[in-house]
Design a protein around this motif. Structure first.
Motif, PDB file in Angstrom:
ATOM      1  N   LEU A 296       0.827  -1.202   0.000  1.00 21.52           N
ATOM      2  CA  LEU A 296       0.000   0.000   0.000  1.00 21.52           C
ATOM      3  C   LEU A 296       0.866   1.258   0.000  1.00 21.52           C
ATOM      4  N   MET A 297       1.994   1.214   0.690  1.00 13.79           N
ATOM      5  CA  MET A 297       2.920   2.344   0.661  1.00 13.79           C
ATOM      6  C   MET A 297       3.438   2.584  -0.746  1.00 13.79           C
ATOM      7  N   ALA A 298       3.872   1.521  -1.421  1.00  8.86           N
ATOM      8  CA  ALA A 298       4.405   1.660  -2.775  1.00  8.86           C
ATOM      9  C   ALA A 298       3.344   2.187  -3.731  1.00  8.86           C
ATOM     10  N   TYR A 299       2.141   1.673  -3.607  1.00  9.43           N
ATOM     11  CA  TYR A 299       1.046   2.110  -4.476  1.00  9.43           C
ATOM     12  C   TYR A 299       0.755   3.596  -4.276  1.00  9.43           C
ATOM     13  N   GLN A 300       0.716   4.026  -3.022  1.00 15.60           N
ATOM     14  CA  GLN A 300       0.475   5.444  -2.752  1.00 15.60           C
ATOM     15  C   GLN A 300       1.566   6.321  -3.338  1.00 15.60           C
ATOM     16  N   MET A 301       2.816   5.922  -3.142  1.00 15.81           N
ATOM     17  CA  MET A 301       3.923   6.734  -3.635  1.00 15.81           C
ATOM     18  C   MET A 301       3.786   6.978  -5.131  1.00 15.81           C
ATOM     19  N   GLN A 302       3.546   5.922  -5.888  1.00 16.48           N
ATOM     20  CA  GLN A 302       3.426   6.066  -7.338  1.00 16.48           C
ATOM     21  C   GLN A 302       2.214   6.915  -7.709  1.00 16.48           C
ATOM     22  N   ARG A 303       1.121   6.744  -7.015  1.00 20.90           N
ATOM     23  CA  ARG A 303      -0.067   7.551  -7.305  1.00 20.90           C
ATOM     24  C   ARG A 303       0.162   9.018  -7.015  1.00 20.90           C
ATOM     25  N   PHE A 304       1.040   9.301  -6.059  1.00 19.48           N
ATOM     26  CA  PHE A 304       1.311  10.677  -5.678  1.00 19.48           C
ATOM     27  C   PHE A 304       2.538  11.229  -6.403  1.00 19.48           C
ATOM     28  N   SER A 305       2.909  10.589  -7.531  1.00 19.07           N
ATOM     29  CA  SER A 305       4.017  11.054  -8.381  1.00 19.07           C
ATOM     30  C   SER A 305       5.362  10.974  -7.678  1.00 19.07           C
TER      31      SER A 305
ATOM     32  N   TYR B 230     -19.632   1.975   4.830  1.00 17.71           N
ATOM     33  CA  TYR B 230     -19.079   0.652   5.133  1.00 17.71           C
ATOM     34  C   TYR B 230     -19.485   0.237   6.542  1.00 17.71           C
ATOM     35  N   ASP B 231     -20.768  -0.064   6.695  1.00 13.47           N
ATOM     36  CA  ASP B 231     -21.312  -0.398   8.013  1.00 13.47           C
ATOM     37  C   ASP B 231     -21.208  -1.897   8.290  1.00 13.47           C
ATOM     38  N   PHE B 232     -20.035  -2.457   8.022  1.00 11.49           N
ATOM     39  CA  PHE B 232     -19.801  -3.886   8.214  1.00 11.49           C
ATOM     40  C   PHE B 232     -18.305  -4.133   8.351  1.00 11.49           C
ATOM     41  N   ALA B 233     -17.967  -5.331   8.790  1.00 13.34           N
ATOM     42  CA  ALA B 233     -16.578  -5.782   8.769  1.00 13.34           C
ATOM     43  C   ALA B 233     -16.376  -6.583   7.490  1.00 13.34           C
ATOM     44  N   LEU B 234     -15.372  -6.225   6.717  1.00 16.01           N
ATOM     45  CA  LEU B 234     -15.074  -6.961   5.492  1.00 16.01           C
ATOM     46  C   LEU B 234     -14.031  -8.023   5.824  1.00 16.01           C
ATOM     47  N   VAL B 235     -14.427  -9.285   5.684  1.00 17.81           N
ATOM     48  CA  VAL B 235     -13.529 -10.391   6.019  1.00 17.81           C
ATOM     49  C   VAL B 235     -12.913 -10.930   4.732  1.00 17.81           C
ATOM     50  N   LEU B 236     -11.610 -10.785   4.627  1.00 21.09           N
ATOM     51  CA  LEU B 236     -10.886 -11.214   3.429  1.00 21.09           C
ATOM     52  C   LEU B 236      -9.495 -11.652   3.842  1.00 21.09           C
ATOM     53  N   ARG B 237      -9.152 -12.892   3.524  1.00 16.90           N
ATOM     54  CA  ARG B 237      -7.851 -13.399   3.944  1.00 16.90           C
ATOM     55  C   ARG B 237      -6.710 -12.662   3.246  1.00 16.90           C
ATOM     56  N   GLN B 238      -5.599 -12.578   3.955  1.00 14.56           N
ATOM     57  CA  GLN B 238      -4.483 -11.740   3.520  1.00 14.56           C
ATOM     58  C   GLN B 238      -3.950 -12.139   2.152  1.00 14.56           C
ATOM     59  N   MET B 239      -4.039 -13.394   1.799  1.00 18.10           N
ATOM     60  CA  MET B 239      -3.583 -13.839   0.485  1.00 18.10           C
ATOM     61  C   MET B 239      -4.274 -13.041  -0.620  1.00 18.10           C
ATOM     62  N   TYR B 240      -5.576 -12.855  -0.488  1.00 18.48           N
ATOM     63  CA  TYR B 240      -6.336 -12.130  -1.511  1.00 18.48           C
ATOM     64  C   TYR B 240      -6.053 -10.632  -1.441  1.00 18.48           C
ATOM     65  N   THR B 241      -5.932 -10.105  -0.231  1.00 13.85           N
ATOM     66  CA  THR B 241      -5.609  -8.682  -0.073  1.00 13.85           C
ATOM     67  C   THR B 241      -4.283  -8.360  -0.741  1.00 13.85           C
ATOM     68  N   GLU B 242      -3.271  -9.201  -0.490  1.00 15.44           N
ATOM     69  CA  GLU B 242      -1.958  -8.959  -1.079  1.00 15.44           C
ATOM     70  C   GLU B 242      -1.997  -9.088  -2.596  1.00 15.44           C
ATOM     71  N   SER B 243      -2.727 -10.054  -3.096  1.00 12.35           N
ATOM     72  CA  SER B 243      -2.814 -10.238  -4.551  1.00 12.35           C
ATOM     73  C   SER B 243      -3.412  -8.999  -5.216  1.00 12.35           C
TER      74      SER B 243
ATOM     75  N   LEU C  27      -3.429  -5.929  -3.996  1.00 10.90           N
ATOM     76  CA  LEU C  27      -2.499  -4.817  -3.862  1.00 10.90           C
ATOM     77  C   LEU C  27      -1.306  -4.952  -4.804  1.00 10.90           C
ATOM     78  N   ARG C  28      -0.842  -6.166  -5.058  1.00  4.80           N
ATOM     79  CA  ARG C  28       0.251  -6.340  -6.027  1.00  4.80           C
ATOM     80  C   ARG C  28      -0.191  -5.903  -7.422  1.00  4.80           C
ATOM     81  N   GLU C  29      -1.433  -6.222  -7.772  1.00  5.88           N
ATOM     82  CA  GLU C  29      -1.951  -5.766  -9.067  1.00  5.88           C
ATOM     83  C   GLU C  29      -2.022  -4.245  -9.114  1.00  5.88           C
ATOM     84  N   LYS C  30      -2.430  -3.616  -8.003  1.00  5.75           N
ATOM     85  CA  LYS C  30      -2.483  -2.162  -7.954  1.00  5.75           C
ATOM     86  C   LYS C  30      -1.087  -1.547  -8.063  1.00  5.75           C
ATOM     87  N   VAL C  31      -0.125  -2.156  -7.400  1.00 11.38           N
ATOM     88  CA  VAL C  31       1.263  -1.684  -7.463  1.00 11.38           C
ATOM     89  C   VAL C  31       1.776  -1.746  -8.902  1.00 11.38           C
ATOM     90  N   ALA C  32       1.490  -2.853  -9.575  1.00 12.63           N
ATOM     91  CA  ALA C  32       1.935  -3.001 -10.962  1.00 12.63           C
ATOM     92  C   ALA C  32       1.256  -1.980 -11.870  1.00 12.63           C
TER      93      ALA C  32
END
Length: 580
Positions: free
Chosen positions: A20-29, A105-118, A120-125
Motif C-alpha cells: 500500500l505504501m508503494a502504491y500510494q507513492m506512485q499515485r502521488f508522483s 461501510y457499516d460492516f466488517a469486510l472479512v478477506l484473507r491476507q492472500m487475496y488482499t496482497e494479490s 495490492l500487487r496488481e495495484k502496485v503493478a
C-alpha cells in the motif's frame, strides 16, 4: 535491478502495508520500489490477517482499492455469542459490528491476507511501482548530512535465489518487514514491551457444523479454550481461534500439529458438532505487546510501519487495520515532503500521531488477551470467581469507536488546529484530528446523492469545505472570501497562492439547491458545489446558517481546522504552517 538504481522511497517488506505504501507513492508522483524477502507463491497461502473495519475500508476506498476486495470478501454485519450451547442475548464481544453507523461501510469486510496482497500487487503493478520478491535487505546506511531532497540512503539487497547482491539509493527507506524487522533492528530503534506465556491457535478451512448462526462473527465462551473465535471467511471458509492452555498442551507431549489443531477446534466448539472438510492454514503463536520507541529514525530518513513498528495479539483483529492506518498516515506526508510541498514538521507528525493511536491499542489489548484466555489481568482486584467474559464484553463495548476505526483521533499539532473549533456551535463537536461525519450531499443537475467521503477522496490533497449559509445573510461574506482568496490587492495580496495551490481542493456546500451553483449562490462558487438540502452537514458540523463556516480536511480525510465564519485569513494562517 539495474546498476545504480535510484528511487524516492525504498520499501522493505511486500505485505499489505509495504504494498500500500508503494502504491500510494506512485499515485502521488513519487517513485517507489518494494522488496519482499519471501517468495509469495510459496509462503503461507491463506491465513494471517482477515478483518477490515469501516475506517480502514473508507481509506482503501479513497485509494481506489476497495472494489475488488468487495467482490471477494465476506461482508459481516451480525455477531453471536454462545455459552454452553445456548445463544447469549444480548451478545458480547463482537456486537459492535451490528451498530456501525455514519459510514457507507457499516460492516466488517472479512478477506484473507492472500487475496488482499494479490489485489495490492496488481495495484502496485498498474501504478508503475517496482516490486521484487525473494529479495532480502542485508544492509543500509544513511548519510545524515545530506539535504532533504538528496539520496541519503544506500541499501544493499540480496537475491535469495541467486545470492547476488545489488545496491539501491533512495531518499527514504520504509521498514514494513514485520515483527522481526531488519530495518528496525539495523536502525537501532528499541522495541519496547514484552511477551506472555499465553499461546493461541488459529485454524482456517471449510467446515460442516450444526451451529445455528455459523455465518456470523462469533464468540464461544469456553472455560477450557478461552473465548473462542468463530469467524466466517471469504469463499465459504471459517476461522476458529482458541487459547492453547498448559492443560491442553499436556495432552500432546509431541507438540502441536495440524491434527492437534483440528482436534482441539472440534473440542472447543462443543456441544456443537464440527467436521473438517478442508484445512487451509493453521498457526500457534505467543501473545505479546511491543512498540517501537519511535516510528522514524536517522533524521527521519528511516520509517517503520505495520508489525515492524508494533505487535500485539489478534484478539481485537486490529493488526492489519492498524498497519493500513500507518501506511495511509505516512503515505501522503512522505509524498508531499518529497515533492517539496509541506514543511518538515508535517512529516514528523507521523510518529507522534501513530504512536498515540497504537499506545491506546496496546493498553487495552493486554486486557483483551488476558480476558480472552479466561484469566483476570494482574491489576484486577475484584471477585476472581466472577466471569471474565462479562468484563471482556464491556471492554469491547467501550472500545467500539476504536475497533471500527471511526473514533480514532489525534492530538493537536501543526496539522490539527485544536482550539480553533470553539467558534463552531457545540451541537456536535467536530474536533481537529478526528474523522468528520460522512454526510449525504446532492450533486448539482442530477440531484443524485453522494457522500462527503467521496467528495474528499484525493489522498494527495487537502480539501477546504466552504459552508455557505442562507444566501441573503452569508453572500457578502462569501463575496469577500472569494475576493480575498483570489488575491485582490486590497484584501489579501498573496492569498491567491492558497487559492491556486496544487495540494488544495475547494468545495462549496450550499444548504439551498438550484438549477446551477452560480445562480443558487449568486456568484462564482469556490470549487465544485454540492447541495446540503436537508442541512444535515451544516447541523452535524455545527455550522451556523447565518454565518457559514470553513472546514479543512487533511489528505487522509481527518479534520485539520474548523472555523465558524467565512474568513479567508484563517485558511491562509493554517496553510502558512503546513506548507514549505
Amino acid at each position: 535491478m539495474p546498476e545504480d538504481a535510484t528511487f524516492d522511497v525504498v520499501i522493505v517488506g511486500g505485505g499489505p502495508v509495504g504494498l500500500l505504501m508503494a502504491y500510494q507513492m506512485q499515485r502521488f508522483s513519487v517513485s517507489a520500489c518494494v522488496l519482499e524477502q519471501h517468495d509469495k507463491t510459496t509462503q503461507d497461502a491463506y491465513g494471517r490477517a482477515i478483518a477490515l473495519f469501516p475506517r480502514t475500508t473508507e481509506q482503501l476506498d479513497q485509494l481506489d482499492v476497495i472494489d475488488p476486495m468487495l467482490q471477494l470478501g465476506f461482508a459481516c454485519r451480525s455477531s453471536v455469542t454462545y455459552k454452553d450451547g445456548e445463544r447469549v442475548i444480548p451478545g458480547r464481544v463482537w456486537t459492535f459490528m451490528e451498530n456501525i453507523a455514519d459510514t457507507t461501510y457499516d460492516f466488517a469486510l472479512v478477506l484473507r491476507q492472500m487475496y488482499t496482497e494479490s489485489i495490492l500487487r496488481e495495484k502496485v503493478a498498474s501504478a508503475g511501482a517496482t516490486y521484487y520478491s525473494s529479495t532480502q535487505c542485508i544492509d543500509f546506511t544513511v548519510d545524515e548530512t545530506k539535504a532533504k531532497n538528496d539520496y541519503a540512503v544506500t541499501s544493499v539487497f540480496q537475491d535469495n535465489k541467486t545470492q547476488k547482491t545489488f545496491t539501491v539509493k533512495s531518499k527514504y527507506i520504509v521498514g514494513a518487514d514485520g515483527g522481526r524487522s531488519f530495518v528496525r533492528r539495523h536502525a537501532e530503534v528499541p522495541f519496547d514491551g514484552d511477551s506472555t506465556e499465553d499461546r493461541w491457535i488459529r485454524i482456517d478451512g471449510l467446515v460442516e457444523t450444526d451451529m445455528p448462526l455459523d455465518r456470523s462473527y462469533g464468540a464461544i465462551e469456553s472455560k477450557t479454550h478461552g473465548n473462542v473465535l468463530w469467524a466466517p471467511l471469504d469463499h465459504g471458509g471459517t476461522r476458529i481461534g482458541f487459547a492453547y492452555s498448559d492443560a491442553i498442551a499436556a495432552k500432546y507431549p509431541g507438540g502441536v500439529t495440524q491434527e492437534v489443531a483440528m482436534a482441539e477446534a472440534i473440542e472447543c466448539v462443543k456441544p456443537f458438532k464440527l467436521v473438517w472438510k478442508e484445512v487451509h492454514w493453521w498457526t500457534l503463536y505467543q501473545i505479546g505487546q511491543r512498540m517501537a520507541r519511535d516510528f522514524g529514525a536517522k533524521t527521519d530518513r528511516v520509517f517503520l510501519a505495520g508489525d515492524a513498528a508494533h505487535t500485539h495479539s489478534s484478539g481485537a483483529a486490529q493488526g492489519l487495520n492498524t498497519g493500513i492506518h500507518d501506511a495511509v498516515n505516512l503515505g501522503w506526508k512522505l509524498a508531499l515532503q518529497i515533492r517539496g510541498i509541506t514543511a518538515p514538521s508535517v512529516l514528523q507528525t507521523y510518529s507522534t500521531e501513530r504512536r498515540s493511536a497504537v499506545q491506546q491499542l496496546l493498553d487495552y489489548d493486554r486486557d483483551i488477551a488476558m480476558l480472552m484466555s479466561h484469566k483476570w489481568p494482574a491489576w484486577y482486584t475484584g471477585d476472581r470467581d466472577a466471569d471474565p467474559y462479562l468484563a471482556l464484553g464491556e471492554l469491547f463495548e467501550r472500545a467500539a469507536p476504536f475497533n471500527t476505526g471511526l473514533g480514532i483521533s489525534y492530538p493537536g499539532n501543526v496539522l490539527n488546529h485544536v482550539g480553533f473549533n470553539d467558534v463552531l456551535a457545540d451541537t456536535l463537536a467536530i474536533v481537529p484530528g478526528s474523522r468528520p461525519p460522512d454526510v449525504e450531499l446532492m450533486t448539482p443537475g442530477t440531484m443524485r446523492p453522494t457522500r462527503l467521503q467521496r467528495v474528499a477522496r484525493n489522498l494527495a490533497k487537502f480539501t477546504v469545505f466552504v459552508f455557505t449559509g442562507r444566501v441573503e445573510t452569508t453572500r457578502p461574506a462569501m463575496e469577500a472570501l472569494s475576493t480575498y482568496l483570489r488575491g485582490d490587492a486590497k484584501a489579501g495580496k498573496d492569498a491567491s497562492s492558497i487559492w491556486s495551490h496544487e495540494a488544495i481542493d475547494w468545495v462549496t456546500l450550499s444548504p439551498i439547491a438550484g438549477c446551477s451553483p452560480f445562480e443558487t449562490l449568486g456568484m462564482e462558487p469556490l470549487g465544485n458545489t454540492y447541495y446540503d438540502t436537508t442541512s444535515i452537514a451544516h447541523n452535524k458540523f455545527g455550522v451556523n446558517l447565518e454565518k457559514g463556516g470553513l472546514v479543512i480536511l487533511r489528505p487522509d480525510g481527518l479534520v485539520g481546522g474548523a472555523y465558524g465564519k467565512l474568513d479567508g485569513s484563517l485558511v491562509k494562517d493554517y496553510f502558512a504552517e503546513v506548507f514549505a
